[in-house]
Each structure stands twice: as C-alpha cells, then as structure tokens.
Write a protein that holds these residues in place. Structure first.
Motif, short mmCIF file in Angstrom:
data_model
loop_
_atom_site.label_atom_id
_atom_site.label_comp_id
_atom_site.label_asym_id
_atom_site.label_seq_id
_atom_site.Cartn_x
_atom_site.Cartn_y
_atom_site.Cartn_z
N UNK A 80 23.18 11.89 -1.48
CA UNK A 80 24.43 11.72 -2.05
C UNK A 80 24.32 11.69 -3.44
N UNK A 81 23.23 10.37 -3.91
CA UNK A 81 22.91 10.05 -5.05
C UNK A 81 22.39 11.38 -5.95
N UNK A 100 23.16 14.48 -5.20
CA UNK A 100 24.38 15.24 -5.89
C UNK A 100 25.06 14.61 -6.99
N UNK A 109 13.13 19.77 -2.72
CA UNK A 109 12.47 18.79 -3.16
C UNK A 109 12.83 17.15 -2.67
N UNK A 110 13.95 16.94 -2.13
CA UNK A 110 14.31 15.63 -1.74
C UNK A 110 14.58 15.60 -0.23
N UNK A 153 22.17 17.39 -9.32
CA UNK A 153 20.97 18.28 -8.98
C UNK A 153 21.72 19.57 -8.14
N UNK A 154 20.95 20.59 -8.13
CA UNK A 154 21.43 21.64 -7.45
C UNK A 154 20.98 21.51 -6.14
N UNK A 162 10.51 16.63 1.97
CA UNK A 162 9.48 15.67 1.74
C UNK A 162 9.58 14.82 2.87
N UNK A 163 10.99 14.32 3.06
CA UNK A 163 11.27 13.33 4.04
C UNK A 163 11.30 13.75 5.41
N UNK A 201 17.09 22.44 -4.83
CA UNK A 201 16.43 21.32 -5.26
C UNK A 201 16.63 20.20 -4.49
N UNK A 207 0.87 -1.19 -0.01
CA UNK A 207 -0.20 -0.05 0.03
C UNK A 207 0.83 1.25 -0.09
N UNK A 266 21.84 10.48 4.08
CA UNK A 266 21.37 9.24 3.36
C UNK A 266 21.95 9.21 2.00
N UNK A 267 21.91 7.88 1.67
CA UNK A 267 22.59 7.83 0.17
C UNK A 267 21.84 8.52 -0.67
N UNK A 268 20.49 8.61 -0.72
CA UNK A 268 19.79 9.31 -1.81
C UNK A 268 20.17 10.65 -2.12
#
Lengths: 312, 333
Positions: A204-205, A207, A219-220, A211-212, A223-224, A215, A33, A200-202
C-alpha cells in the motif's frame, strides 16, 4: 532502557549530528545477519539437504564435463556386448556393446536438462499467471484459476502420451511438454502468496508513493514470494526427472541412441536382463532414485531454511 | 489565502454482498498550506476512508459516489490513474499506522528511498542516494550513511517510522496524510515522532492531515479539528475551541473519557454507552441518537446539518440551534 530512549531523543532533537549519541544508538540495534546469511546457516543444519546438494553438484559437474571424463564413447558399438563389469568396462556393456558407465554419465545431462528446462518454463508461466491472478483479483483471477483447474484435472500422463505421439518424441519436446503442463502448482502457490502479500502495508505504501503496477508486482511483491517459488521449483525438478524417466522407459521420451536413465531401464523389460544382467538396469535405477532424493532433500532444506516462521 | 485542499460533500461507497454501502457521507473540510488538520473518531468512523478517498486508493470495491476533492486546482476524482500516480508520493504523501510492516522486508531502506526519490525527481543514482542519506539525517536517524544500507528488520519501530516519514517527505509534498502515525509506537517514541513531524512541518510548510483516535495527539499537533462519527463530520472547529467548549454530545463524551491526572481516587472514567451503528442499517435522523444523553424527538425525525455554533465552529447537533433561538427570544423579550 530509559537512558537509551533519552539518548535517541536527544539525537533526534539535534538532527542526529552528535557522534557519541549516534554511536550508542547504533550499538543498541545490534548488527543482524542478512537474510541470505541466515538461509545458508539454517540450510547447513539440514544434513540430508547438504548431502543432497553435494551429490547434485557432483552430478552436474559430471554431466557438464561428460565428454572429458567418460572412459569410452557412449555411442561406440563394440563386439563385447552384454559384457559383465570389468576393468575395461566398469559397469559392463549393453546389448550392442556400448559402455554402460559412459552412457550413464551422458544420461545425467538429459535428466538435468529436462529437470531444469521444464521447471524453468513451468515456474515462469506459473509465476506470471499467479502474480497477475492474485494481484488483480476479480474476473482476471477467476479466468486464470479456472484455466488452472482445467489443466489440473487432465490426467497428466495420458495427456503427455497423446501430445508426444502427436508432436513426436524428442528431448526438446519432452522439456516443452513437461514445462507447459507443469505450471499449475506454481500458479496456485504464487497466487496464494500474492493474496497475502498484497495486503501488506508496504505494498500500500508503494502505491501511495506513486509506483506503477508492474513495478509493484515484479519488484516488490515477487521478491517476497520468492522463497516458496524456489522450494516449489526444486520439487518440480525431481518430478520432471521422474516424468522423463517414465516417458523414456515407455519409449516416448528421449530416443535412442541418445542415452537417458529412463531408456536405459527399458532393457529391464526383458526377464533375462532383469534376472542375470543387473549391471544394465541397476545403475540407471539407482541414479534416478539418488538424484530425485537429493533434489527433494534440497527442497526440504530450502523450505526449512527460508521459512521465516520456523525457529532459528 | 487560497485553500490547498478542499473536500466538498464527499460520499464514498463500497460494493459488498449486501449491495452498495455508504461508508462516509457528506464530509467537507478545507485545508490551507502549512496547516495541520486533525481528524478524530473511533474505529470505523470513516477517518481512513476519507484519507484513502483523497489518495484514490479505495481499491476495486470502493468509489467516490458523490462530492469532489479539489487539490490545488485539480479535481482529484477526475484525474486519470497515470495523473494520479504522479500526484501520489510527489504532491501528496502518506504515512501509515504500522511502521513494522510498511517497509518491504527484502530491500534495504536506502533502496526503497532511492526508488521513491528517483520516481518523482530527476536525480541520478548517486545523487538520489546522497539525498536519501540527507533525508535520514533530517529525521534524526543516527549514522545515516551506515543505516541507509540496513534492512528494515534491523530497525526499531520508531526508527522505521522515521524512515517512513523521510520517504514521505523526500519529494517535498504539499500535503502529508498521516494515518495514525504513532498508534503502534510506545509513548516516548510517540512524542519524538510528533515532535519530528512538527519540526519538519515548520521547515517545509507541508500541510498535514493527521488521522488519529488519540485526543492527546490532536491537542499536541492540530490547528483545526474535525470529529467524525459513523461516516459523518459531527463537529469542526479549531483545536482550542474543541477542548474548551465541545458542542456535540459525542465530542463531549470523548472529552469525558480522557483520563485526568486530578481525578478523584476510585473515580471511574466516563464512557459512551452503546456502539456505532453498522453501515448496513444506518438509522435515519441523527446517527448518534441511540447513544446520546440529550436525544430528542427531532433527532429521530431529521438528520441535523452542520450548524454554526460560534466563530469557525460547526456542529451536527440540534442542541446547537437552541441557544441561538433562545437568544432570539431573549432579544424579543
């Protein structure tokens, strides 16, 4: 299990083109879900929170539709002053003969506006400062956090009293003051979340994908960090409602004739009202308690529902 | 053939409470288009710092203190942050070790892929989505048109790593840095991912820098290998020479510590005694000295340079000098 891995292996080898193999692979990763769905389901389990949400919804509806549902004009002075509750005036009238029930409904507008307005301001400030502070660290973090500390070490109520006496009491001023003083908690909370999320890796990923910074930040990371911010905001609403009530009670908040639960309680300062005219102070008192409790329960429910660590 | 990436005497330092600490020192290597370079070494030897230096992702505390990195004809150390952002994800992409945490949990994989694609390619939303689905298909995600709208938590580790690879390769980078791409995956999935990377490399001609501590992965994937120890390159050669005749005692130790299927019953696996010296007090001379079975006086006094030990074979060990000098003596005799 081995079969499954073999089949996905084959699917990979043939570029995932084989329909039948793809079919089995998808079935194996059973449909989970969505996050929102899980939050709603878990929130529903929290009975008090659901009750709180129902009460707050009714209150909000009442506040929005106040002009159409009130039995009397809340500002209309009548001859029947200090009348006991009756069929005409369900909750009686006050010292100048205004209908208490109508005033009570109108006052809900004030409380909700103060609650939402000031929290909107404080959460926005707190979130932006917390994000910037946590993400950039170093000197920026230092500067922002020291300012936060300074704001936190002021005696809040006294500061509010001073500011109100300088800028003058009004609904807008109360919202602005509570908003501009209440952001410290949100700032610290957001900073804390950002400190852990940015590792978190995401991130770093992101960057590494080029991505600027804005952003990534808005945007990343944001939200978390939304769950704790939202929970903090609900508790903030409760706090703001209480603060407004206290200020208005002291005569420094919303000014008469505008009705607010706090300034309606002012009447209870007189001993006669306290002892023999409970319809004047009991209803606004109950409204404050009920609304604050409801908002707090909603916050509790949200916290439990949104916390990924708590059990499903 | 022109080199795609040249790393020249790279030194990277980090600011710490105890002053500046040099993490990697004197690291040099070259990479041609379409080649796979393996970087092996144990934890903390500077493999990841090397790759992060190339991406310029060292964070606020790290800096490249010496040497240069030339990618195509640009010196990466001299670019502005904006120019660097343009290269990241576009010319050089990276895959990380942990597929479980490398995707943002609050967005669908499609959303994340489309964001990356649109950042570097001028595609509209619809075209980017179609391209994302195409990429997912290429990396072997079943039913990509459905999976594109899934959230990361609905995917297994292997699937997520496939998505990461799809994302990293979507802008057709010239260089892919894979930092332990299979370490977090179980062996069967590991084989699939390696196979996939090989296939994609053949299709696109992307050069790969593969960082790992797994010699099996190196044997499978790499053309050229550099072995790192305590922040330095200790051996550099092609993959066959590395396994046939490793010259550096550290590499030899690594080879002996691989379990073999034909080992005697009850035979214990060899291990290298001791541990890596800490960055704060790196010994003078050879850094492997304390753990080396062949340590000599000279090792203590002087840090060996990278010494040629055959065709395309360099090793940072004084032992490599001896056969040459003995050969010379033999010639004189």
């Amino acid at each position: 299990m081995a079969m499954l891995q073999m089949s996905t292996n084959k699917a990979a080898g043939s570029g995932g083109g084989d329909g039948q193999l793809a079919e089995t692979a998808v079935k194996s990763s059973h449909k989970e879900e969505s996050y929102a769905g899980m939050v709603v389901r878990r929130f529903k389990k929290h009975k008090l929170a659901v009750a709180g949400l129902v009460i707050m919804t009714l209150l909000s509806l009442g506040a929005i539709m106040a002009p159409w549902i009130v039995p009397h004009d809340p500002y209309q002075v009548t001859e029947a002053f200090e009348a006991e509750p009756s069929a005409e005036h369900l909750l009686g009238t006050d010292q100048v003969g205004r209908d208490v029930l109508s005033r009570l409904i109108y006052a809900a507008r004030v409380s909700l506006m103060v609650g939402l307005g000031s929290v909107l301001i404080s959460v926005t400030i707190g979130t932006v400062l917390g994000l910037v502070s946590g993400y950039f660290g170093g000197l920026v973090d230092m500067a922002v956090m020291r300012v936060t500390d300074i704001f936190m070490s002021f005696p809040q109520l006294m500061l509010i009293l001073v500011v109100v006496s300088v800028v003058g009491p009004s609904l807008t001023n109360v919202i602005l003051i509570l908003g501009f003083l209440g952001w410290t908690g949100a700032a610290r909370l957001v900073r804390g979340s950002v400190l852990s999320i940015k590792q978190m890796d995401y991130v770093k990923a992101g960057v590494a994908l080029g991505l600027g910074t804005p952003r990534i930040l808005f945007k990343h990371i944001l939200p978390n960090a939304l769950a704790p911010i939202l929970v903090n905001a609900t508790f903030g609403i409760a706090g703001a409602i209480v603060s407004e009530a206290s200020l208005s009670f002291l005569g420094l908040g919303v000014q008469p004739p505008t009705a607010s639960w706090g300034n309606m309680l002012t009447d209870a300062q007189s001993l006669t009202v306290l002892t023999s005219q409970p319809w004047l102070w009991l209803p606004p008192g109950i409204m404050i308690v009920v609304s604050v409790l409801s908002v707090n329960f909603i916050g509790d429910g949200l916290r439990d529902a949104m916390d990924p660590k708590s059990l499903k | 053939m022109e080199h795609l990436l040249t790393v020249n005497r790279l030194q990277t330092a980090f600011r710490t409470d105890q002053g500046e600490v040099i993490s990697i020192d004197d690291v040099s290597f070259r990479l041609k288009a379409g080649e796979t370079l393996g970087i092996v070494g144990e934890s903390g030897c500077g493999k990841s710092v090397t790759s992060l230096s190339i991406m310029r992702l060292l964070g606020a505390k790290g800096r490249i203190s010496r040497g240069e990195i030339i990618f195509e004809d640009k010196s990466l150390g001299k670019l502005t942050e904006a120019q660097m952002r343009d290269i990241r994800g576009n010319d050089i992409s990276m895959i990380f070790q942990e597929p479980m945490t490398s995707l943002n949990p609050v967005f669908t994989i499609g959303h994340q892929m489309i964001e990356a694609i649109r950042l570097h390619m001028s595609l509209d939303k619809k075209a980017a989505r179609a391209y994302a689905i195409e990429m997912l298909k290429r990396v072997g995600i079943p039913r990509p048109e459905v999976m594109v709208d899934e959230y990361p938590h609905a995917l297994s580790g292997g699937m997520r790593q496939r998505v990461m690879i799809a994302m990293a390769l979507s802008c057709e980078p010239r260089l892919l840095i894979a930092d332990e791409p299979t370490t977090a995956l179980d062996v069967t999935i590991q084989a699939q991912i390696l196979e996939l990377m090989k296939k994609l490399k053949q299709e696109s001609g992307t050069a790969i820098m593969l960082i790992t501590h797994d010699l099996g992965v190196i044997a499978e994937m790499a053309d050229k290998v550099i072995v790192m120890y305590a922040g330095q390159v200790v051996e550099e050669t092609d993959v066959f020479t590395l396994f046939d005749e490793p010259k550096h005692p550290y590499t030899q130790g690594l080879m002996q510590s691989i379990p073999h299927i034909d080992a005697e019953h009850g035979e214990r696996l060899a291990s290298i005694p001791g541990s890596v010296p800490s960055l704060q007090n790196m010994p003078a001379g050879c850094r492997f000295r304390a753990r080396c079975p062949h340590a000599m006086e000279k090792c203590e006094a002087e840090l060996p340079p990278l010494i040629p030990a055959g065709k395309n074979h360099l090793t940072r060990c004084w032992l490599a000098v001896q056969p040459a000098s003995m050969a010379k003596e033999a010639a004189y005799g």
